[in-house]
Design a protein around this motif. Structure first.
Motif, PDB file in Angstrom:
ATOM      1  N   CYS A   1       0.825  -1.204   0.000  1.00 32.09           N
ATOM      2  CA  CYS A   1       0.000   0.000   0.000  1.00 32.09           C
ATOM      3  C   CYS A   1       0.863   1.260   0.000  1.00 32.09           C
ATOM      4  CB  CYS A   1      -0.946  -0.002   1.203  1.00 32.09           C
ATOM      5  SG  CYS A   1      -2.357   1.100   0.943  1.00 32.09           S
ATOM      6  N   TYR A   2       0.326   2.312  -0.507  1.00 29.90           N
ATOM      7  CA  TYR A   2       0.971   3.623  -0.494  1.00 29.90           C
ATOM      8  C   TYR A   2       1.035   4.116   0.958  1.00 29.90           C
ATOM      9  CZ  TYR A   2      -4.027   4.181  -0.711  1.00 29.90           C
ATOM     10  OH  TYR A   2      -5.367   4.020  -0.479  1.00 29.90           O
ATOM     11  N   THR A   3       1.961   5.013   1.201  1.00 34.18           N
ATOM     12  CA  THR A   3       2.100   5.593   2.538  1.00 34.18           C
ATOM     13  C   THR A   3       1.341   6.914   2.606  1.00 34.18           C
ATOM     14  OG1 THR A   3       4.059   6.873   1.944  1.00 34.18           O
ATOM     15  CG2 THR A   3       4.418   4.603   2.750  1.00 34.18           C
ATOM     16  N   GLU A   4       1.232   7.445   3.795  1.00 36.35           N
ATOM     17  CA  GLU A   4       0.605   8.766   3.946  1.00 36.35           C
ATOM     18  C   GLU A   4       1.414   9.815   3.189  1.00 36.35           C
ATOM     19  OE1 GLU A   4      -1.174  11.795   7.361  1.00 36.35           O
ATOM     20  OE2 GLU A   4      -0.142   9.963   7.985  1.00 36.35           O
ATOM     21  N   LYS A   5       2.737   9.679   3.214  1.00 39.85           N
ATOM     22  CA  LYS A   5       3.600  10.614   2.474  1.00 39.85           C
ATOM     23  C   LYS A   5       3.316  10.504   0.970  1.00 39.85           C
ATOM     24  CE  LYS A   5       8.367  11.862   1.610  1.00 39.85           C
ATOM     25  NZ  LYS A   5       9.632  11.289   1.264  1.00 39.85           N
ATOM     26  N   ASP A   6       3.203   9.265   0.463  1.00 41.89           N
ATOM     27  CA  ASP A   6       2.861   9.063  -0.954  1.00 41.89           C
ATOM     28  C   ASP A   6       1.543   9.757  -1.290  1.00 41.89           C
ATOM     29  OD1 ASP A   6       5.076   7.350  -1.382  1.00 41.89           O
ATOM     30  OD2 ASP A   6       3.886   5.555  -0.912  1.00 41.89           O
ATOM     31  N   LEU A   7       0.550   9.538  -0.432  1.00 38.16           N
ATOM     32  CA  LEU A   7      -0.774  10.113  -0.665  1.00 38.16           C
ATOM     33  C   LEU A   7      -0.726  11.636  -0.629  1.00 38.16           C
ATOM     34  CD1 LEU A   7      -3.765   9.610  -1.202  1.00 38.16           C
ATOM     35  CD2 LEU A   7      -4.102   9.478   1.277  1.00 38.16           C
TER      36      LEU A   7
ATOM     37  N   GLU B   1       1.811  13.514  -1.372  1.00 37.82           N
ATOM     38  CA  GLU B   1       2.463  13.963  -2.616  1.00 37.82           C
ATOM     39  C   GLU B   1       1.490  13.906  -3.792  1.00 37.82           C
ATOM     40  OE1 GLU B   1       5.967  11.507  -2.928  1.00 37.82           O
ATOM     41  OE2 GLU B   1       6.964  12.579  -1.288  1.00 37.82           O
ATOM     42  N   MET B   2       0.706  12.826  -3.858  1.00 37.46           N
ATOM     43  CA  MET B   2      -0.300  12.724  -4.922  1.00 37.46           C
ATOM     44  C   MET B   2      -1.309  13.864  -4.802  1.00 37.46           C
ATOM     45  SD  MET B   2      -1.200   8.684  -5.354  1.00 37.46           S
ATOM     46  CE  MET B   2      -0.659   7.848  -3.871  1.00 37.46           C
ATOM     47  N   CYS B   3      -1.741  14.142  -3.588  1.00 35.66           N
ATOM     48  CA  CYS B   3      -2.718  15.209  -3.358  1.00 35.66           C
ATOM     49  C   CYS B   3      -2.155  16.563  -3.788  1.00 35.66           C
ATOM     50  CB  CYS B   3      -3.117  15.246  -1.883  1.00 35.66           C
ATOM     51  SG  CYS B   3      -4.202  16.620  -1.491  1.00 35.66           S
ATOM     52  N   HIS B   4      -0.902  16.803  -3.458  1.00 35.15           N
ATOM     53  CA  HIS B   4      -0.262  18.063  -3.834  1.00 35.15           C
ATOM     54  C   HIS B   4      -0.319  18.265  -5.355  1.00 35.15           C
ATOM     55  CE1 HIS B   4       2.539  21.415  -3.837  1.00 35.15           C
ATOM     56  NE2 HIS B   4       3.264  20.770  -4.739  1.00 35.15           N
ATOM     57  N   LEU B   5      -0.050  17.182  -6.099  1.00 29.86           N
ATOM     58  CA  LEU B   5      -0.076  17.265  -7.562  1.00 29.86           C
ATOM     59  C   LEU B   5      -1.496  17.316  -8.106  1.00 29.86           C
ATOM     60  CD1 LEU B   5       2.743  14.695  -8.423  1.00 29.86           C
ATOM     61  CD2 LEU B   5       2.881  17.193  -8.524  1.00 29.86           C
ATOM     62  N   ALA B   6      -2.406  16.581  -7.468  1.00 26.13           N
ATOM     63  CA  ALA B   6      -3.795  16.504  -7.945  1.00 26.13           C
ATOM     64  C   ALA B   6      -4.610  17.728  -7.553  1.00 26.13           C
ATOM     65  CB  ALA B   6      -4.460  15.252  -7.397  1.00 26.13           C
ATOM     66  N   GLY B   7      -4.208  18.407  -6.481  1.00 24.92           N
ATOM     67  CA  GLY B   7      -4.940  19.593  -6.035  1.00 24.92           C
ATOM     68  C   GLY B   7      -5.912  19.321  -4.897  1.00 24.92           C
ATOM     69  N   SER B   8      -6.262  18.054  -4.691  1.00 22.35           N
ATOM     70  CA  SER B   8      -7.169  17.704  -3.590  1.00 22.35           C
ATOM     71  C   SER B   8      -7.168  16.195  -3.391  1.00 22.35           C
ATOM     72  CB  SER B   8      -8.600  18.164  -3.879  1.00 22.35           C
ATOM     73  OG  SER B   8      -9.159  17.394  -4.931  1.00 22.35           O
ATOM     74  N   TYR B   9      -7.606  15.789  -2.209  1.00 23.27           N
ATOM     75  CA  TYR B   9      -7.789  14.357  -1.961  1.00 23.27           C
ATOM     76  C   TYR B   9      -9.015  13.858  -2.717  1.00 23.27           C
ATOM     77  CZ  TYR B   9      -4.239  14.746   1.631  1.00 23.27           C
ATOM     78  OH  TYR B   9      -3.063  14.964   2.287  1.00 23.27           O
ATOM     79  N   GLU B  10      -9.976  14.731  -2.888  1.00 22.87           N
ATOM     80  CA  GLU B  10     -11.189  14.337  -3.606  1.00 22.87           C
ATOM     81  C   GLU B  10     -10.872  13.883  -5.030  1.00 22.87           C
ATOM     82  OE1 GLU B  10     -15.784  15.682  -4.326  1.00 22.87           O
ATOM     83  OE2 GLU B  10     -14.357  17.235  -3.731  1.00 22.87           O
ATOM     84  N   ALA B  11      -9.880  14.512  -5.667  1.00 25.63           N
ATOM     85  CA  ALA B  11      -9.491  14.128  -7.030  1.00 25.63           C
ATOM     86  C   ALA B  11      -8.941  12.706  -7.072  1.00 25.63           C
ATOM     87  CB  ALA B  11      -8.448  15.109  -7.568  1.00 25.63           C
ATOM     88  N   LEU B  12      -8.488  12.204  -5.931  1.00 22.01           N
ATOM     89  CA  LEU B  12      -7.919  10.855  -5.834  1.00 22.01           C
ATOM     90  C   LEU B  12      -8.923   9.835  -5.299  1.00 22.01           C
ATOM     91  CD1 LEU B  12      -4.610  12.025  -4.170  1.00 22.01           C
ATOM     92  CD2 LEU B  12      -4.781  11.020  -6.463  1.00 22.01           C
ATOM     93  N   PHE B  13     -10.107  10.304  -4.945  1.00 24.68           N
ATOM     94  CA  PHE B  13     -11.093   9.484  -4.244  1.00 24.68           C
ATOM     95  C   PHE B  13     -11.935   8.674  -5.225  1.00 24.68           C
ATOM     96  CE2 PHE B  13     -14.868   9.468  -1.147  1.00 24.68           C
ATOM     97  CZ  PHE B  13     -14.300   8.512  -0.324  1.00 24.68           C
ATOM     98  N   ASN B  14     -11.949   7.358  -5.032  1.00 27.42           N
ATOM     99  CA  ASN B  14     -12.702   6.450  -5.896  1.00 27.42           C
ATOM    100  C   ASN B  14     -14.148   6.367  -5.413  1.00 27.42           C
ATOM    101  OD1 ASN B  14     -13.673   4.439  -7.532  1.00 27.42           O
ATOM    102  ND2 ASN B  14     -12.380   2.831  -6.691  1.00 27.42           N
ATOM    103  N   LYS B  15     -15.025   7.041  -6.116  1.00 30.59           N
ATOM    104  CA  LYS B  15     -16.441   7.035  -5.746  1.00 30.59           C
ATOM    105  C   LYS B  15     -17.181   5.846  -6.329  1.00 30.59           C
ATOM    106  CE  LYS B  15     -16.572  11.989  -5.048  1.00 30.59           C
ATOM    107  NZ  LYS B  15     -17.092  13.271  -5.485  1.00 30.59           N
ATOM    108  N   ARG B  16     -16.450   4.960  -7.013  1.00 32.78           N
ATOM    109  CA  ARG B  16     -17.045   3.731  -7.545  1.00 32.78           C
ATOM    110  C   ARG B  16     -16.745   2.527  -6.653  1.00 32.78           C
ATOM    111  NH1 ARG B  16     -16.096   3.841 -14.040  1.00 32.78           N
ATOM    112  NH2 ARG B  16     -17.554   5.524 -14.465  1.00 32.78           N
TER     113      ARG B  16
END
Length: 120
Positions: free
Chosen positions: A34-40, A42-57
């Motif tokens: 699994c990804y780490t909190e640090k990984d997440l 970093e992804m959020c920083h690039l994506a602009g939000s955690y919502e952009a990474l959130f799987n609603k399916r």
């Protein structure tokens, strides 16, 4: 370069074959590693939000009736950290660039990006 995917997901497998990831890309199966909190973060920083990474399916999204809740960014982050199925996938990260999900446009953009990178 890192590619977060789920090995049991046929869509992730199809995309991996379609975009022809080079050996330079670190492929991380989020079910086994699994990804780490640090990984997440970093992804959020690039994506602009955690919502952009959130799987609603995700099945758990429906089971927990999250669509009827007004989730904060921190709550979304905690859901993604608590269970890998809440991460929209696949996710490709390279320095300051991120590609999230499996839409045709995203896959096409990723292909173009990788083609440009490999031609350098």
């Amino acid at each position: 370069m890192k590619f977060y995917y789920l090995s049991t997901c046929s869509t992730c497998k199809r995309i991996m074959n379609e975009v022809e990831l080079s050996e330079n890309v670190i492929k991380q199966d989020i079910k086994t590693t699994c990804y780490t909190e640090k990984d997440l973060d970093e992804m959020c920083h690039l994506a602009g939000s955690y919502e952009a990474l959130f799987n609603k399916r995700a099945q758990k999204y429906k089971a927990l009736d999250l669509k009827n809740k007004n989730l904060t960014e921190e709550e979304i982050k905690q859901y993604i950290l608590s269970d890998y199925t809440f991460l929209k996938r696949p996710v490709f990260v390279d320095n300051n660039v991120i590609f999230i999900g499996n839409s045709k446009k995203t896959v096409c953009d990723l292909k173009e990006y990788l083609d440009e990178f490999s031609s350098k």
